[in-house]
Scaffold this active site. Structure first.
Site, PDB file in Angstrom:
ATOM      1  N   HIS A 178      -2.572  -4.372  -6.066  1.00 27.30           N
ATOM      2  CA  HIS A 178      -3.710  -3.984  -5.219  1.00 27.30           C
ATOM      3  C   HIS A 178      -3.600  -4.534  -3.800  1.00 27.30           C
ATOM      4  CE1 HIS A 178      -6.398  -2.246  -8.387  1.00 27.30           C
ATOM      5  NE2 HIS A 178      -5.485  -2.836  -9.139  1.00 27.30           N
TER       6      HIS A 178
ATOM      7  N   ASP B 296      -4.745  -5.803   4.808  1.00 31.49           N
ATOM      8  CA  ASP B 296      -5.551  -5.461   3.631  1.00 31.49           C
ATOM      9  C   ASP B 296      -4.781  -4.424   2.824  1.00 31.49           C
ATOM     10  OD1 ASP B 296      -7.827  -5.423   2.011  1.00 31.49           O
ATOM     11  OD2 ASP B 296      -9.201  -5.198   3.710  1.00 31.49           O
TER      12      ASP B 296
END
Ligand code: ADQ
Length: 481
Positions: A178, A386
């Site tokens: 992720h 991110d």
């Protein structure tokens, strides 16, 4: 070397197949539930798109989710919530310190995010990481039905695939990261670099958020283990490991439906009224993490108030920061810095009863969050780095009015898809200030055009499609030996 990676640099294209008709077992550090004394089982499903996308699939495949309950030394027996079997893996209080707060959140997390903070590398911690990964693998080996699909999630469990393959060669094993996967120059600092690559290569398919993550992983595998990668496939003596790109998303329909509800509309107008009905509400919503660039956006706002480019009588900022990893020192430092900045800016530019920044160090309910997104005229998503950033996608899905501007860092995975945002390099302070002014001053026609593009993109690529695409690629013949 990365030139050979062209086929993996686009989101993977195998289209979702018919139902897999095979049991699926998910493994993640945390089970998808929280304690809730108001339910019969004492648990309720955690909110979040990932859980909502995966639970129905588990229900229909008769599958199981394996993970930690979140409480140290919890020896909970397997249980069910909403028709899904959950299998707890116990983690001791000492392992929470070493495996979770240590290796995962104070070692791997900063290193995988551009080494934004100094990582801790400690062999005692690493032993605990290995032990917990072995425990997950042996639990999976014990409970997975014959020929099941096992889908492992995230950086806490990178050793599980190879251990599991040795124990259960009949399983089809997938892994999704992720967070970003760093370039070789950073990854090679890890004292356990080979072990991690070997661990991940135990998979049939390793999935990443962005093309760069997939390319970095393949380059590290080639450099460190001298394996060959062709067209996104690494041929190993035991099996073929594929590498692919699967940008994660949200449950668009659900967010849209919540945003359209009467209760949300009411809450949105209450929020605007309580903020003094300003012309422009600038919004930030993040876990309080040093990767998210909260300080950068506060400093940019400060500079614009100082220069007069933003008028505090027209604009207010709301920053919601969710408490997270509070035992890790880097997070305590980050919180202190942000709260000091908020105090300084409010001290200079607020009026009695009208702070220029409204700061909440709280976890909000999903309904409150959606109402806040609707109230936000300009959403500021400015991470240094991110994996994806779901807040950016939730903001677009919530804006059923077709209005609102997203300012988005180029360093968020979401920037690959959300090209109708005002994209910015947040390291460039003047560029960030300009992007904020552009968003605040943007003409209604352009705002609507851009928002329409954002919403179409998120709707087209929602979380269900993400899960379907990953699983379709995992069982596709070209990813198997
Ligand atoms: P996170 O770093 O946690 O996830 P993000 O993708 O933004 O980051 O997801 C945060 C989630 O928490 C959102 O769904 C949001 O609604 C929720 N949230 C944030 N603040 C909240 C608050 N105050 N109250 C309640 N809920 C709040 C990691 C990676 C990301 C990647 C995701 C999914 O770091 O890059 O997008 O996993 O893969």
């Amino acid at each position: 070397m990365t030139d050979e990676l062209t086929p993996t640099t686009q989101p993977s294209q195998v289209s979702p197949s018919a139902p897999l008709n095979r049991p699926i077992v998910i493994a993640a550090n945390r089970l998808p539930v929280m304690r809730d004394d108001n339910t019969e089982s004492g648990w309720t499903a955690s909110p979040g798109g990932l859980v909502r996308a995966l639970l129905p699939m588990l229900r229909s495949s008769g599958g199981t989710w394996v993970g930690w309950t979140g409480e140290p030394d919890d020896n909970a027996e397997p249980f069910s919530v909403d028709g899904v079997d959950l299998h707890p893996v116990p983690i001791s209080a000492e392992e929470v310190l070493l495996y979770y707060e240590g290796v995962s959140n104070d070692g791997l997390w900063p290193l995988y995010h551009d080494a934004l903070r100094e990582s801790t590398y400690d062999s005692l911690q690493w032993n605990a990481y290995r032990n917990v990964n072995e425990r997950f693998a042996s639990t999976l080996a014990d409970i997975a039905p014959a020929n099941a699909i096992v889908w492992i999630h995230d950086y806490h469990l990178q050793l599980v695939p190879a251990i599991l393959r040795r124990l259960r060669p009949d399983l089809t094993i997938g892994f999704f990261l992720h967070i970003p996967f760093p370039p070789y120059e950073l990854f090679s600092r890890l004292p356990w670099r080979n072990e991690i690559i070997e661990g991940l290569l135990g998979c049939d398919l390793v999935g990443f958020q962005r093309p760069m993550g997939a390319a970095n992983f393949a380059a590290c595998a080639q450099q460190l283990l001298e394996v060959e990668e062709h067209n996104g496939v690494i041929k190993l003596p035991t099996h073929h490991a594929s590498v692919g790109v699967f940008p994660i998303s949200i449950d668009f329909a659900e967010v849209e439906e919540m945003a359209a509800g009467r209760a949300t509309r009411k809450l949105t107008s209450q929020i605007r009224a309580r903020l003094g009905d300003p012309e422009v509400i600038l919004l930030g919503v993040d876990r309080l993490d040093y990767t998210k660039g909260i300080g950068l956006r506060l400093r940019a706002f400060d500079a614009l108030l100082e220069s007069g480019e933003i008028d505090p009588e027209r604009c207010v900022m709301v920053q919601v920061a969710t408490p997270t990893r509070e035992a890790v020192e880097h997070y305590q430092d980050e919180r202190r810095e942000i709260e000091q900045l908020v105090g300084e800016i409010n001290g200079r530019f607020s009026r009695i009863g009208l702070p220029v920044i409204h700061y909440l160090y709280q976890t909000l309910s999903y309904d409150e969050l959606i109402a806040l997104y609707r109230a936000g005229d300009v959403m500021l998503v400015t991470p240094f780095r991110d994996g994806m950033n779901l807040v950016a996608k939730e903001y677009a899905a919530a804006h059923i009015d077709g209005d609102g501007v997203l300012v988005l860092s180029e360093f968020a995975g979401a920037a690959d898809e959300l090209t109708d945002a005002v994209l910015v390099n947040p390291h460039d302070d003047r560029a960030l200030q300009r992007a904020i002014v552009t968003a605040v001053e943007m003409h209604r026609h352009e705002r609507r055009q851009r928002m329409s593009g954002l919403r179409q993109q998120v709707q087209r690529m929602d979380v269900q499609g993400w899960a379907d695409r990953f699983l379709a690629n995992l069982v596709a013949p070209n990813s198997r030996s």
